[in-house]
Enzyme design. Structure first.
Site, PDB file in Angstrom:
ATOM      1  N   GLU A   1       0.060  -9.859   0.338  1.00 49.13           N
ATOM      2  CA  GLU A   1      -1.296 -10.332   0.642  1.00 49.13           C
ATOM      3  C   GLU A   1      -2.122 -10.544  -0.634  1.00 49.13           C
ATOM      4  OE1 GLU A   1      -1.748  -7.054   3.367  1.00 49.13           O
ATOM      5  OE2 GLU A   1      -2.117  -8.443   5.030  1.00 49.13           O
TER       6      GLU A   1
ATOM      7  N   GLU B   1       5.009  -4.434   7.473  1.00 45.18           N
ATOM      8  CA  GLU B   1       4.189  -3.440   8.172  1.00 45.18           C
ATOM      9  C   GLU B   1       4.715  -3.143   9.569  1.00 45.18           C
ATOM     10  OE1 GLU B   1       3.056  -6.059   6.507  1.00 45.18           O
ATOM     11  OE2 GLU B   1       1.313  -5.529   5.285  1.00 45.18           O
TER      12      GLU B   1
ATOM     13  N   GLY C   1       0.745  -5.299   1.459  1.00 43.90           N
ATOM     14  CA  GLY C   1      -0.479  -5.582   0.708  1.00 43.90           C
ATOM     15  C   GLY C   1      -0.187  -6.315  -0.594  1.00 43.90           C
TER      16      GLY C   1
ATOM     17  N   ALA D   1       0.849  -1.190   0.000  1.00 44.62           N
ATOM     18  CA  ALA D   1       0.000   0.000   0.000  1.00 44.62           C
ATOM     19  C   ALA D   1       0.882   1.236   0.000  1.00 44.62           C
ATOM     20  CB  ALA D   1      -0.892  -0.006   1.230  1.00 44.62           C
TER      21      ALA D   1
HETATM   22  N1  DAK Z   1       4.523   3.613  -0.178  1.00 43.48           N
HETATM   23  C1  DAK Z   1       4.861   4.859  -0.613  1.00 43.48           C
HETATM   24  N2  DAK Z   1       5.987   5.120  -1.322  1.00 43.48           N
HETATM   25  C2  DAK Z   1       6.804   4.078  -1.578  1.00 43.48           C
HETATM   26  C3  DAK Z   1       6.518   2.754  -1.150  1.00 43.48           C
HETATM   27  C4  DAK Z   1       5.292   2.536  -0.424  1.00 43.48           C
HETATM   28  N3  DAK Z   1       4.905   1.322  -0.029  1.00 43.48           N
HETATM   29  N4  DAK Z   1       7.505   1.952  -1.583  1.00 43.48           N
HETATM   30  C5  DAK Z   1       8.373   2.743  -2.258  1.00 43.48           C
HETATM   31  N5  DAK Z   1       7.962   4.014  -2.260  1.00 43.48           N
HETATM   32  C6  DAK Z   1       8.581   5.173  -2.906  1.00 43.48           C
HETATM   33  C7  DAK Z   1       9.847   5.590  -2.168  1.00 43.48           C
HETATM   34  O1  DAK Z   1       9.521   6.433  -1.089  1.00 43.48           O
HETATM   35  C8  DAK Z   1      10.601   6.305  -3.275  1.00 43.48           C
HETATM   36  O2  DAK Z   1      10.000   7.582  -3.446  1.00 43.48           O
HETATM   37  P1  DAK Z   1      10.885   8.869  -3.880  1.00 43.48           P
HETATM   38  O3  DAK Z   1      11.994   8.956  -2.865  1.00 43.48           O
HETATM   39  O4  DAK Z   1      11.385   8.541  -5.261  1.00 43.48           O
HETATM   40  O5  DAK Z   1       9.913   9.997  -3.817  1.00 43.48           O
HETATM   41  C9  DAK Z   1      10.246   5.484  -4.527  1.00 43.48           C
HETATM   42  O6  DAK Z   1       9.044   4.790  -4.195  1.00 43.48           O
HETATM   43  C10 DAK Z   1      11.304   4.454  -4.860  1.00 43.48           C
HETATM   44  O7  DAK Z   1      11.594   3.720  -3.684  1.00 43.48           O
HETATM   45  P2  DAK Z   1      13.080   3.397  -3.219  1.00 43.48           P
HETATM   46  O8  DAK Z   1      14.003   4.516  -3.545  1.00 43.48           O
HETATM   47  O9  DAK Z   1      13.020   2.947  -1.805  1.00 43.48           O
HETATM   48  O10 DAK Z   1      13.444   2.189  -4.197  1.00 43.48           O
HETATM   49  P3  DAK Z   1      14.278   0.886  -3.878  1.00 43.48           P
HETATM   50  O11 DAK Z   1      14.339   0.143  -5.164  1.00 43.48           O
HETATM   51  O12 DAK Z   1      15.566   1.236  -3.198  1.00 43.48           O
HETATM   52  O13 DAK Z   1      13.403   0.060  -2.808  1.00 43.48           O
HETATM   53  C11 DAK Z   1      11.405  -0.955  -1.938  1.00 43.48           C
HETATM   54  C12 DAK Z   1      12.159  -0.433  -3.179  1.00 43.48           C
HETATM   55  C13 DAK Z   1      10.005  -1.325  -2.418  1.00 43.48           C
HETATM   56  C14 DAK Z   1      12.096  -2.216  -1.386  1.00 43.48           C
HETATM   57  C15 DAK Z   1      11.381   0.110  -0.821  1.00 43.48           C
HETATM   58  O14 DAK Z   1      10.960   1.339  -1.389  1.00 43.48           O
HETATM   59  C16 DAK Z   1      10.468  -0.240   0.327  1.00 43.48           C
HETATM   60  O15 DAK Z   1      10.846  -0.969   1.238  1.00 43.48           O
HETATM   61  N6  DAK Z   1       9.249   0.293   0.282  1.00 43.48           N
HETATM   62  C17 DAK Z   1       8.287   0.124   1.366  1.00 43.48           C
HETATM   63  C18 DAK Z   1       7.535  -1.188   1.221  1.00 43.48           C
HETATM   64  C19 DAK Z   1       6.508  -1.394   2.318  1.00 43.48           C
HETATM   65  O16 DAK Z   1       6.730  -1.092   3.467  1.00 43.48           O
HETATM   66  N7  DAK Z   1       5.374  -1.946   1.928  1.00 43.48           N
HETATM   67  C20 DAK Z   1       4.294  -2.264   2.844  1.00 43.48           C
HETATM   68  C21 DAK Z   1       3.411  -1.065   3.016  1.00 43.48           C
HETATM   69  S1  DAK Z   1       2.089  -1.348   4.181  1.00 43.48           S
HETATM   70  C22 DAK Z   1      -5.483  -3.415   4.299  1.00 43.48           C
HETATM   71  C23 DAK Z   1      -4.997  -3.801   3.088  1.00 43.48           C
HETATM   72  C24 DAK Z   1      -3.680  -3.620   2.770  1.00 43.48           C
HETATM   73  C25 DAK Z   1      -2.795  -3.051   3.638  1.00 43.48           C
HETATM   74  C26 DAK Z   1      -3.279  -2.682   4.881  1.00 43.48           C
HETATM   75  C27 DAK Z   1      -4.606  -2.849   5.215  1.00 43.48           C
HETATM   76  N8  DAK Z   1      -6.855  -3.592   4.643  1.00 43.48           N
HETATM   77  C28 DAK Z   1      -7.730  -4.441   3.826  1.00 43.48           C
HETATM   78  C29 DAK Z   1      -7.427  -3.003   5.834  1.00 43.48           C
HETATM   79  C30 DAK Z   1      -1.412  -2.895   3.225  1.00 43.48           C
HETATM   80  C31 DAK Z   1      -0.428  -2.306   3.898  1.00 43.48           C
HETATM   81  C32 DAK Z   1       0.918  -2.190   3.297  1.00 43.48           C
HETATM   82  O17 DAK Z   1       1.194  -2.666   2.224  1.00 43.48           O
END
Ligand code: DAK
Length: 294
Positions: free
Chosen positions: A148, A168, A145, A102
Site C-alpha cells: 500500500e 492480510e 501495508g 505492518a
Molecule cells: N510482522 C511481524 N513480524 C514479521 C512480519 C510482520 N509483518 N514479517 C516477518 N516477520 C518476522 C518473522 O516472524 C520472523 O521473526 P523471528 O521468527 O525471527 O522472530 C522474522 O520476521 C523473519 O521472517 P521469516 O523467517 O518469515 O523470513 P522469510 O524470509 O522466510 O519470509 C516474509 C519473509 C516477509 C515473506 C514472511 O515473514 C511473511 O510472510 N511475513 C508476513 C507478511 C505479512 O503478512 N504482511 C502483511 C501484514 S498486515 C492500516 C495501514 C496498514 C495496515 C493496516 C491498516 N490503516 C491505515 C488502518 C497494514 C497491514 C499489514 O501490513
C-alpha cells in the site's frame, strides 16, 4: 545497490550526505538539515543534488512498518516536499524488502476499541498528499501495508525480484491503507479482487504487465535507474510538474467530465506562469530552458 554506489554509477562520485545528518537529533530542522531518524535514512543525490532518497531501514531489511516508521517517512517526505532545492522524491527499501507490511506482533494484541481510540495507523496515507513527484523503487517484498505504501507513490520502478501482495486475508483481516481501492483503480476488478481475496503474490513481471509498475530492472541497477528517471523529471519546471501531477491524480477522484475540466483549467493556468513562457521561448530560440519555479 547502495545509494552511494548508485550515485557512483550515475555520476562517477559519491553523492554528498545531507549536511550534519548524523548529528541532528531533533525533528525540528528543515531542508538541508534533515533530522536523524531511527528507521529512515535520507540523502540528496543527483548531479544537482535535487533528488531526495528516503530509505526504509528496519529489522534487517524487512522494513516492518509501525507508527514510528510511518511518522518518520511522513516527516521526511513533507520536509523534502517543502524544500525548494529538492524536485523529486524517491522512496525505497532494501534488496530484501521494500516493506514486508505492518508489524503483525503489534496488531495481534490489539482490540477494536483500542484501534479506534488510538486511530491506529491513522497517518499511513498522508504521503499521498505530496506536491512533488514521489517515485517508489521497490526491491523484494512489498506486502500488505508495504504494498500500500508503494501504491501511494506516483510511479513505481521495481527490481526483477520484487513481490507484491496483500496477504492480510491470510491473517484474518483485510487491507486498511488503500489496497482495496488503489489496486482496483490500477489493475481493474478481477486482478485486484484475486490479490485481495487470496493473498497471492504478484511478481515483478506480472506487476509490470498489470500496470502496477512502470519498468523493471536488475535489483542492483534499480536505484540508479530510478534516480535517472527522477533527474529527467527534475529537468522540467517544478511548478508545472506539480500541476500536471495533480491533474493525473484527479483522474482517480472525479468523473471524466470533471477531470477534463480540471485539466483544461490547469492548462490555461500554466499560461499565467513564467516557466510556461520560458519553456516555449527556449523552444523557439533553440536553447535549453531555465526554469524559475514561478
Ligand atoms: N510482522 C511481524 N513480524 C514479521 C512480519 C510482520 N509483518 N514479517 C516477518 N516477520 C518476522 C518473522 O516472524 C520472523 O521473526 P523471528 O521468527 O525471527 O522472530 C522474522 O520476521 C523473519 O521472517 P521469516 O523467517 O518469515 O523470513 P522469510 O524470509 O522466510 O519470509 C516474509 C519473509 C516477509 C515473506 C514472511 O515473514 C511473511 O510472510 N511475513 C508476513 C507478511 C505479512 O503478512 N504482511 C502483511 C501484514 S498486515 C492500516 C495501514 C496498514 C495496515 C493496516 C491498516 N490503516 C491505515 C488502518 C497494514 C497491514 C499489514 O501490513
Amino acid at each position: 545497490m547502495s545509494i552511494a554506489n548508485a550515485g557512483r554509477v550515475l555520476f562517477g562520485r559519491t553523492p554528498k550526505l545531507t549536511r550534519n545528518l548524523a548529528q541532528i537529533s531533533s525533528l525540528k530542522f528543515y531542508s538541508s538539515q534533515m533530522p536523524k531518524y531511527e528507521f529512515v535514512k535520507t540523502e540528496k543525490v543527483g548531479e544537482n543534488q535535487n533528488i531526495a532518497v528516503i530509505t526504509l531501514d528496519r529489522m534487517k531489511g524487512l522494513n516492518l512498518l509501525n507508527n514510528t516508521v510511518i511518522n518518520e517517512v511522513n516527516d521526511a517526505v513533507f520536509k523534502f516536499d517543502k524544500d525548494d532545492s529538492v524536485s523529486v522524491l524517491i522512496l525505497t527499501g532494501s534488496e530484501k524488502a521494500f516493506a514486508a507490511g505492518a508489524d503483525v506482533k503489534d496488531m495481534q494484541v490489539m482490540d477494536y476499541s483500542q484501534a479506534v481510540k488510538e486511530e491506529f495507523l491513522e497517518s499511513w496515507t498522508a504521503i499521498s498528499k505530496t506536491r512533488k513527484p514521489l517515485i517508489g523503487a521497490v526491491n523484494g517484498y512489498a506486502l500488505g501495508g508495504g504494498c500500500e505504501l508503494a501504491l501511494m507513490c506516483d510511479i513505481i520502478y521495481a527490481g526483477e525480484k520484487a513481490q507484491f501482495a496483500q496477504p492480510e486475508i491470510t491473517i484474518g483481516t483485510m487491507p486498511g491503507a488503500g489496497g482495496t481501492q488503489r489496486l482496483t483503480r490500477n489493475m481493474g476488478l478481477s486482478k485486484a479482487m484475486e490479490m485481495v481475496l487470496t493473498g497471492n503474490y504478484m511478481n515483478a513481471v506480472e506487476a509490470e504487465k498489470a500496470g502496477l509498475v512502470s519498468k523493471i530492472f536488475p535489483p542492483d541497477q534499480l536505484l540508479a535507474e530510478t534516480i535517472k528517471l527522477a533527474e529527467k523529471i527534475a529537468s522540467h519546471s517544478p511548478l508545472i510538474i506539480s500541476m500536471a501531477k495533480k491533474s493525473v491524480h484527479i483522474a482517480y477522484e472525479t468523473t471524466l467530465k470533471q477531470g477534463l475540466q480540471f485539466e483544461r483549467t490547469s492548462f490555461y493556468g500554466t499560461f499565467a506562469t513564467a516557466d510556461r513562457k520560458e519553456g516555449m521561448t527556449a523552444f523557439v530560440e533553440k536553447r535549453a530552458p531555465k526554469y524559475i519555479n514561478e
